[in-house]
Design an enzyme around this catalytic site. Structure first.
Site, PDB file in Angstrom:
ATOM      1  CB  CYS A 146      -0.914   0.017   1.222  1.00 43.20           C
ATOM      2  SG  CYS A 146      -2.018  -1.413   1.334  1.00 43.20           S
ATOM      3  CG  ASP A 197      -3.093  -7.496   8.130  1.00 43.55           C
ATOM      4  OD1 ASP A 197      -3.913  -6.766   7.536  1.00 43.55           O
ATOM      5  OD2 ASP A 197      -1.973  -7.776   7.664  1.00 43.55           O
TER       6      ASP A 197
END
Length: 313
Positions: free
Chosen positions: A2, A99
């Site tokens: 990301c 997560d």
């Protein structure tokens, strides 16, 4: 993989400018983008997401914790997040199966520093603490995921990002080359932390935590993991056969943890020892047919495609 950006008390930043800059991180997060803006505190955050675990919008970032005290932007993967979730967070009201939200739940319970020490994975993490009015940053133990920051003591501008590439398209910084960093690059073939290629922009060290207070504009640094200390540990007294079996068990367990994904997975295969071991264990014990990927070069000194092809067969 990301990408994220954060600006605090930064002249020249508004929502439109933030959106414009975020486009240059599209290669890191093509699946979705989200923003957090607090004009009163002059905080501007953007996250571009590559969806791996929980591909739904429920896992979008910046993400709030259950109490709304913490806001997180996170790049990476936490391999032991399910074990941590089952062990500590049975009463936490989750909005996703990501997560990322497990990190937030742990921070609510244990605080930032203790949480980071529990995580196994590759990560760069940025969290804003609404109650303490400060940012908290951490980089994984071996520095797999980059995290850069810059602070101007005169203007009190603070900036952080997971990728510096957008600076080529920005007029917010002078983009002056750091001559010391350039020398280190030619010496080591990479730029070690805490330096970056640019003046006054720094990179967190592997295993480092940084706090930045919006109240007093002070930066605190600490190290939660130092790989060099491992060499001071007592040596394990095992036979070659016992050591081999122990290594095989450890590799199998850790590789299994890293295969958690809601999208198809593959391996980078160079033909060397590390990638061959990983690919072999996956294909023997978990997935019969695993996709492998190799980058080739015209220069024979760097090209490993022939070795990789033999291993793949």
């Amino acid at each position: 993989m990301c990408g994220f950006l954060g600006f605090v008390n930064f002249k020249g930043i508004n929502k439109n400018k933030l959106i414009e800059l975020s486009h240059h991180l599209h290669h890191r997060g093509p699946d979705s983008e989200s923003y957090f803006i607090d004009e009163k505190k002059q905080i501007y955050l953007c996250h571009k997401r590559l969806s791996i675990i929980d591909v739904s919008l429920n896992a979008s970032q910046p993400m709030y914790s259950e109490s709304k005290r913490y806001i997180i932007m996170f790049n990476g993967e936490i391999y032991n997040f399910r074990n941590l979730k089952n062990k500590y967070l049975t009463n936490y009201k989750f909005q996703s199966t990501s997560d990322t939200e497990v990190i937030l739940g742990l921070v609510e319970l244990f605080g930032f520093n203790d949480t980071i020490s529990k995580l196994e994975g590759m990560f760069s993490i940025a969290i804003f603490d609404n109650k303490e009015n400060k940012f908290l940053f951490a980089r994984d133990r071996f520095g797999e995921k980059p995290l850069y920051y810059s602070f101007n003591d005169y203007s009190k501008n603070f900036f952080f990002t997971s990728d510096l590439i957008f600076l080529k398209k920005s007029d917010l910084f002078k983009n002056q080359i750091n001559q010391k960093a350039l020398g280190l690059y030619f010496q080591y073939n990479y730029i070690p932390s805490p330096y970056s290629i640019y003046e006054n922009i720094y990179k967190l060290k592997p295993g480092e935590i940084i706090e930045y207070s919006l109240s007093n504009h002070k930066i605190k640094k600490s190290i939660y993991f130092d790989s060099r200390k491992l060499f001071n540990n007592d040596k394990i007294n095992l036979s070659f056969k016992e050591s081999s079996q122990k290594l095989d068990n450890l590799l199998t367990d850790k590789i299994n943890d890293q295969m958690t994904s809601d999208v198809p997975i593959g391996t980078f295969l160079s033909g060397g020892i590390d990638s061959t071991l990983i690919t072999t264990i996956i294909s023997k014990k978990f997935v019969k047919k695993i996709d492998t990927f190799t980058i080739g070069f015209k220069n024979d000194d760097f090209n490993e495609t022939e070795k990789a092809a033999k291993i793949a067969k």
